[in-house]
Design a protein around this motif. Structure first.
Motif, PDB file in Angstrom:
ATOM      1  N   GLU A 254     -13.764  -1.570  -0.854  1.00  0.00           N
ATOM      2  CA  GLU A 254     -12.345  -1.218  -0.913  1.00  0.00           C
ATOM      3  C   GLU A 254     -11.935  -0.766   0.484  1.00  0.00           C
TER       4      GLU A 254
ATOM      5  N   ASP B 269      -5.435   0.477 -10.533  1.00  0.00           N
ATOM      6  CA  ASP B 269      -6.179   1.579  -9.919  1.00  0.00           C
ATOM      7  C   ASP B 269      -5.837   2.915 -10.602  1.00  0.00           C
TER       8      ASP B 269
ATOM      9  N   GLU C 178      -5.026  -3.713  -5.387  1.00  0.00           N
ATOM     10  CA  GLU C 178      -5.049  -2.565  -6.297  1.00  0.00           C
ATOM     11  C   GLU C 178      -3.643  -1.985  -6.424  1.00  0.00           C
TER      12      GLU C 178
ATOM     13  N   ASN D  59      -5.183  -1.543  -1.235  1.00  0.00           N
ATOM     14  CA  ASN D  59      -4.224  -0.769  -2.044  1.00  0.00           C
ATOM     15  C   ASN D  59      -2.782  -1.136  -1.710  1.00  0.00           C
TER      16      ASN D  59
HETATM   17 MG    MG Z   1      -7.670   2.071  -4.653  1.00  0.00          MG
END
Ligand code: MG
Ligand code: C2E
Ligand code: MG
Length: 547
Positions: A302, A418, A388, A356
């Protein structure tokens, strides 16, 4: 007529009105003179005419003068009537121009200029007063969802509410798109606060516009008028308190106090630093390993933003919220994504990258296009990218969010939900979104071995995933015992300090160069793992900065 020069109101002579009034005066005087002459001449001509007596020889010119005199009176009367009509029309036009220049054309309330004028009156009078500033929360959403016509109607309905609640004769103004002000002249602080509370209550009940029900709420800032200050400083003080009301969660009111000014200055500086940091490439991705729970193999990373600021390496909690509030989150996240994918394109093909995306980014209809552009620029395959999103996205324009997600999915990008369990997503909403994975929030994972309640929540989310055929990732896995529990529950992937913290691209690159990531249970770790108990913010900050 008033004019604005160097920000000050100055008086300009009404030249046309003066000219008209002058002509009117001259015409009236000439007509009066003609009437006097008429009386004089009439006294000589009329008695002879009535008595049927012939006037002497000079009498003919006297008669002519008399008739001319009547003509002058008629002309004068007519001219005077025309001039007074023109003068009236001119004054009407002037009044309307004055009204237009001082009125907001959508709501009919005063505008900023008129508010400043009223403020200067209150400041001169030295009467106590309070400036109430009100900002509608999420008004943009009404415009986006229902169009500007409905938005304008809503503004008018809100203006009516303000007029209805405020004391008569006070200056109610619209001073920005969805920003209003009420100047409360000669009011006590308690009176002003009562009005603020009343407005909060009235504005939070839905407004019916045609067949649409529009729901907004408001934030209110209150500042007592400081007679030592200027009109601008009065506006600034209530603006600062409004900002504080919004920061306190909106739909509330806040009074100005000096401390707020300092907080605002700090916040504005942070926003400016973020802006500068984005331009200077100071926001970089760090990478935290994602692990397959059954094989323990590394399956990807990530990408998490870190700020290499002049004061040191900062974590998202120091900047994400401020970036979201200013709309800078879009360029920030896209820049982090682009750097992450540039690094990762040479990494083994089985490793995915999760990035993200903030709910705020979904307000931008070009989000999908921006991500496509990043993929094209970096050459990173769409199939290895996971976006996410968080449950907060569900509060944005649902149609737009779904369209963007669908476009991303059509490209082969996967979507994961998420921090699941912390937001607003109900289970029923979940399956209406094209979600490929659920990431259970770390607050549940951390406590699941200590609390039966959270263990039950994790259990429920895991079985929901099975039923919907959506794989589950657990984040925040810090201990072996938690990992064991999660395996039993059938979670597929995990992420957490047990496997490794977020590390720099250089650390991942050296790990991969040394053959890491090929075998089952090896993961890059920050070189400075100190053995401190994981979890403290300091600990994580240290691990990030040295990596
Ligand atoms: Mg995340
Ligand atoms: P997130 O996406 O849920 O990221 C996981 C967070 O959990 C990360 O915090 C990570 O460092 C932390 N974490 C991972 N494992 C553990 C663990 O075992 N224990 C504990 N206590 N924490 C763990 P981080 O890096 O501070 O990121 C916080 C949040 O900031 C992220 O939460 C994400 O929502 C947001 N964020 C980070 N980078 C970006 C970005 O580039 N764009 C956007 N829009 N948001 C970002
Ligand atoms: Mg998370």
């Amino acid at each position: 007529m008033d004019d604005q020069r160097d920000g000050k109101l100055v008086h300009r002579p009404r030249s046309k009105a003066v000219r008209l009034a002058g002509s009117h005066l001259i015409t009236t005087c000439a007509t009066m003179a003609a009437i006097l002459l008429f009386v004089g001449l009439g006294s000589q001509v009329l008695p002879s005419a009535i008595a049927g007596v012939e006037l002497p020889a000079s009498g003919g010119s006297l008669k002519m003068a008399f008739i001319l005199n009547i003509a002058i009176i008629l002309f004068g009367w007519r001219r005077s009537k025309d001039l007074s009509e023109a003068l009236e029309a001119h004054e009407r036009a002037e009044r309307s121009a004055h009204r237009n220049a001082n009125t907001d054309h959508i709501t009919g309330l005063a505008n900023r200029r008129e508010l400043l004028r009223s403020l200067s009156e209150v400041l001169e009078s030295r009467r106590p007063g309070v400036l109430l500033m009100l900002d509608l929360d999420h008004f943009k959403r009404v415009n986006d969802l229902h169009g500007h016509m409905v938005g304008d109607q809503l503004l008018r309905a809100i203006a009516d509410t303000l007029r209805g609640a405020a004391p008569p004769d006070c200056c109610c103004a619209r001073i920005g798109g969805d920003e209003f002000a009420i100047l409360l002249d000669g009011i006590s602080n308690e009176g002003a606060e009562d009005l603020g509370k009343l407005l909060l209550a009235r504005l939070s009940t839905p407004f019916r516009i045609g067949n649409i029900e529009a729901q907004v709420s408001s934030s209110i800032g209150l500042a007592a008028i400081d007679h030592g200050g200027s009109e601008e400083s009065a506006l600034h003080r209530s603006d600062v308190s409004l900002y504080a009301a919004k920061a306190a969660g909106r739909n509330c009111l806040a009074w100005f106090d000096e401390k707020m000014e300092l907080e605002l200055a700090t916040r504005l500086k942070l926003e400016e630093d973020i802006r500068r940091g984005i331009e200077g490439g100071e926001f970089v991705p760090f990478f935290q390993p994602l692990i397959d729970l059954s094989s323990k193999a590394l399956v990807g990373f990530e990408a998490l933003a870190r700020w290499r600021s002049p004061t040191g390496l900062l974590e998202p909690e120091c900047f994400i919220e401020a970036a979201e509030k200013t709309g800078l989150i879009g360029p920030l996240s896209i820049s982090v994504m682009e750097q992450a994918l540039t690094e990762a394109r040479t990494w083994p093909a089985h490793l995915k990258i999760a990035v993200n995306v903030s709910p705020v980014q979904f307000r931008d209809p070009t989000l999908a296009a921006q991500i496509v552009k990043v993929l094209a620029a970096t050459g990173f395959p769409a199939s290895r990218l996971e976006i996410e999103i968080t449950e907060g996205s569900l509060l944005e324009d649902r149609g737009q969010v779904t369209t963007i997600l669908q476009s991303l999915k059509n490209l082969g990008i996967s979507i994961s939900m998420d921090d699941f369990g912390t937001g607003y997503a109900s289970l029923s909403q979940l399956h209406t979104l094209p979600v490929d994975r659920i990431k259970i929030d770390r607050s549940f994972i951390n406590t699941m071995v200590k609390s039966e309640r959270t263990a039950a929540i994790v259990n429920t989310i895991a079985s929901l995933g099975h039923r919907l055929n959506v794989p589950i990732t657990a984040e925040g896995v810090e201990t072996e015992s938690i990992r064991g529990e999660l395996s039993k529950l059938g979670c597929t992937e995990a992420q957490g300090w047990l496997f490794g913290r977020a590390v720099s691209a250089d650390t991942v690159n050296s790990f991969l160069r040394m053959g890491g990531g090929q075998r089952g249970d090896e993961h890059p770790s920050s070189e400075e793992s100190t053995g401190d108990p994981p979890g403290s913010a300091d600990d994580q900050r240290r691990s990030g900065s040295a990596a």
